[in-house]
Design an enzyme around this catalytic site. Structure first.
Site, PDB file in Angstrom:
ATOM      1  N   GLY A 156      -4.611  -5.121 -11.207  1.00  0.00           N
ATOM      2  CA  GLY A 156      -3.436  -5.156 -10.144  1.00  0.00           C
ATOM      3  C   GLY A 156      -3.058  -6.444  -9.379  1.00  0.00           C
ATOM      4  O   GLY A 156      -4.043  -7.198  -9.524  1.00  0.00           O
TER       5      GLY A 156
ATOM      6  N   GLY B 193      -0.889  -8.490  -6.217  1.00  0.00           N
ATOM      7  CA  GLY B 193       0.369  -8.546  -5.105  1.00  0.00           C
ATOM      8  C   GLY B 193       0.357  -9.614  -4.482  1.00  0.00           C
ATOM      9  O   GLY B 193      -0.056 -10.748  -5.129  1.00  0.00           O
ATOM     10  N   GLY B 194       1.198  -9.490  -3.202  1.00  0.00           N
ATOM     11  CA  GLY B 194       1.433 -10.679  -2.210  1.00  0.00           C
ATOM     12  C   GLY B 194       0.092 -11.337  -1.903  1.00  0.00           C
ATOM     13  O   GLY B 194       0.135 -12.755  -1.601  1.00  0.00           O
ATOM     14  N   PHE B 195      -1.073 -10.747  -1.770  1.00  0.00           N
ATOM     15  CA  PHE B 195      -2.263 -11.179  -1.413  1.00  0.00           C
ATOM     16  C   PHE B 195      -2.999 -11.914  -2.724  1.00  0.00           C
ATOM     17  O   PHE B 195      -3.551 -13.186  -2.485  1.00  0.00           O
ATOM     18  CB  PHE B 195      -3.112 -10.195  -0.887  1.00  0.00           C
ATOM     19  CG  PHE B 195      -4.384 -10.698  -0.267  1.00  0.00           C
ATOM     20  CD1 PHE B 195      -4.532 -10.944   1.274  1.00  0.00           C
ATOM     21  CD2 PHE B 195      -5.574 -10.642  -0.933  1.00  0.00           C
ATOM     22  CE1 PHE B 195      -5.687 -11.449   1.800  1.00  0.00           C
ATOM     23  CE2 PHE B 195      -7.002 -11.347  -0.367  1.00  0.00           C
ATOM     24  CZ  PHE B 195      -6.916 -11.605   0.922  1.00  0.00           C
ATOM     25  N   GLY B 196      -3.022 -11.263  -3.813  1.00  0.00           N
ATOM     26  CA  GLY B 196      -3.705 -12.014  -4.956  1.00  0.00           C
ATOM     27  C   GLY B 196      -4.070 -10.815  -5.820  1.00  0.00           C
ATOM     28  O   GLY B 196      -3.467  -9.518  -5.935  1.00  0.00           O
TER      29      GLY B 196
ATOM     30  N   ASP C 252       4.378  -2.642   6.096  1.00  0.00           N
ATOM     31  CA  ASP C 252       4.840  -2.810   4.626  1.00  0.00           C
ATOM     32  C   ASP C 252       4.649  -1.654   3.985  1.00  0.00           C
ATOM     33  O   ASP C 252       4.053  -1.555   2.894  1.00  0.00           O
ATOM     34  CB  ASP C 252       3.944  -3.870   4.284  1.00  0.00           C
ATOM     35  CG  ASP C 252       4.332  -4.535   3.001  1.00  0.00           C
ATOM     36  OD1 ASP C 252       5.702  -4.380   2.645  1.00  0.00           O
ATOM     37  OD2 ASP C 252       3.615  -5.171   2.168  1.00  0.00           O
TER      38      ASP C 252
END
Length: 508
Positions: free
Chosen positions: A48, A50-53, A169
């Site tokens: 997966g 996301g915004g973090f990595g 979030d």
């Protein structure tokens, strides 16, 4: 608060709660161990992003055990950075709940910032709704919503007397699913601490979150409250019911927002239009009405008019009860049997105490509690393993003058241990603990002792007594709890025989 890095340097997290003390240490992984676990961040192990990595699947070594984990690596191009990283580490080090994802550890090496979580084999709710098109039944969806709601309720009110946590979030991609479909809230990089003793208290912050789930009040005023999470959860409820994205370009023109589209249909009395066709025939009319009512309240423009997460959970459980009643009327069956089938017991062990009992009795009604190993191998790392001699010292050799009470399990003694090491201590230098000792004539036995260690070892909640550790030195089985000076409720209701008389009657 400072955090040691593997190269000997120290890094300071810039979170709003940096002055708070962690409730338990969070293990630091060497970067070389992360490289080994991810095979040098092999793309084939990506599960997966996301915004973090990116998130990688890999095996990490904890003590003598090999644990399958989800390893999240900060992308150098990400909008997030050290602030979100340390916020996540600190938040999840303070939190422990069955509906929150567990942080196993972290790695901070040079420019690398990596988080190591428990692995959730069923991925995210978002994936099942929008990518995999999984055949999630309505009952499954309700149970997932209830689990996620309990996790948020714990964040808002269960982390301390004076403070709670606003997630900031909440969305379907941050609701992870265990192999038995238990929902767990994840991703705490944007979370903020908020007082719980003042419901109207807000936190002024820069606007952060995900478009489509963002509370309009927070967006226009910058005032973040727990009700902002409630709004986002209302969007998730609609997402689960409709199987539509929070922002969906396939909806009517100028109505790409799921909330506006669904609310318009609700006002028109056209609920059938918005329900996912896969579950339309499953939903009880009464359950649907209650579920939509909850979602509407969560999405109210005024935060003061929105329910608390405690109210949301209670109402969702009521909706589930209505659905079960409807199902039972269609297909008569044992109510107990249906309740058992809905309980999300873990299933990642080899065998179980309860399962062994069921098999020996030929009873298939009870769930196979595979999460409780029949042999004692891996209790929670937060528990201390006491030596019998140490507990004897702590309780003055289980002296009668320190007897607190007794129950089916056995006798409970007062003891003193060092606050930091939990080594035996004296009254003036230590903290009091309650030591429960299994007696040979007790009605409970080793299976109950083992279940207590396994369950309480992984639970932390202000209204659940805290288990500090255990001792098994055959034939002795003991449990060590936090001391409750006001005793138990039944002590004040039913004062009868003295503890001394009870003790004599048991050991004779």
């Amino acid at each position: 608060m400072y955090f040691a890095t593997s190269n000997g340097k120290e890094s300071e997290p810039s979170t709003s709660s940096s002055t708070r003390q962690w409730s338990q240490p969070c293990p630091h992984f060497e970067f070389s161990k992360i490289l080994t676990a991810t095979k040098n961040f092999d793309e084939s192990l990506v599960i997966g992003s996301g915004g973090f990595g990116k998130v990688y699947k890999g095996n990490v070594i904890i003590g003598a055990s090999i644990v399958l984990a989800a390893i999240k690596r900060l992308d150098s191009m990400s909008d997030q950075g050290a602030t979100e990283f340390w916020a996540e580490v600190e938040m999840l080090s303070m939190l422990r709940h069955c509906n929150l994802v567990s942080l196993i550890g972290y790695c901070n090496y040079e420019n690398e910032m990596i988080l190591v979580y428990e692995y959730m084999p069923n991925g995210t709710l978002y994936d099942h709704l929008h990518k995999l098109n999984s055949p999630l039944s309505w009952l499954q969806r309700l149970s997932i919503c209830i689990g996620a709601g309990r996790g948020l309720h714990y964040l808002h009110t269960g982390t301390g007397i004076d403070s709670g946590i606003i997630h900031r979030d909440v969305k379907s991609s941050n609701i992870l699913l265990h192999e038995c479909w238990v929902a767990k809230i994840s991703d705490f990089g944007l979370s903020k601490i908020s007082p719980t003793n003042k419901p109207s208290t807000y936190v002024n912050t820069l606007i952060k979150g995900t478009f489509g789930y963002l509370d309009p009040y927070y967006f226009t005023t910058g005032r973040l409250t727990r009700k902002s999470d409630v709004y986002a959860f209302g969007v998730v409820l609609l997402e689960v019911l409709c199987r539509k994205h929070a922002v969906d370009r396939n909806l009517d023109e100028e109505q790409w927002g799921l909330v506006t589209w669904a609310q318009d249909s609700i006002k028109e009395g056209n609920l059938k239009r918005i329900i996912d066709s896969d579950i339309r025939s499953e939903i009880s009319p009464k359950c649907l009405k209650e579920f939509v009512r909850i979602a509407e309240r969560c999405l109210h423009n005024s935060p003061k008019q929105r329910p608390t997460m405690a109210e949301v959970v209670v109402n969702l459980e009521y909706a589930l009860a209505l659905q079960e009643k409807f199902n039972n009327s269609l297909q008569p069956a044992s109510i107990f049997g249906r309740m058992v089938n809905l309980i999300p017991f873990p299933s990642n062990g080899e065998s179980s105490v309860q399962g062994d009992l069921n098999n020996s009795k030929g009873n298939t009604r009870f769930p196979d509690m595979k999460g409780v190993p029949a042999h004692f191998q891996s209790p929670s790392p937060s528990l201390k393993e006491f030596r019998l001699d140490d507990l004897k010292k702590a309780t003055r050799n289980f002296g009668l003058e320190l007897l607190l009470g007794q129950g089916d399990f056995g006798l409970v003694f007062l003891g003193w241990v060092d606050q930091n090491t939990l080594a035996p201590s004296v009254q003036s230098a230590g903290i009091p603990v309650a030591v429960k000792r299994l007696t040979p004539k007790g009605f409970e036995g080793q299976a109950e002792w083992l279940a207590e260690v396994n369950f309480l070892g992984y639970l932390a909640y202000p209204n659940i007594i805290r288990l500090l550790g255990y001792c098994r030195d055959e034939p002795e089985h003991l449990l060590v709890y936090e001391y409750m000076p006001k005793r138990s409720l039944d002590y004040f209701l039913f004062i009868g025989k003295s503890c001394y008389d009870l003790y004599k009657s048991i050991i004779q």
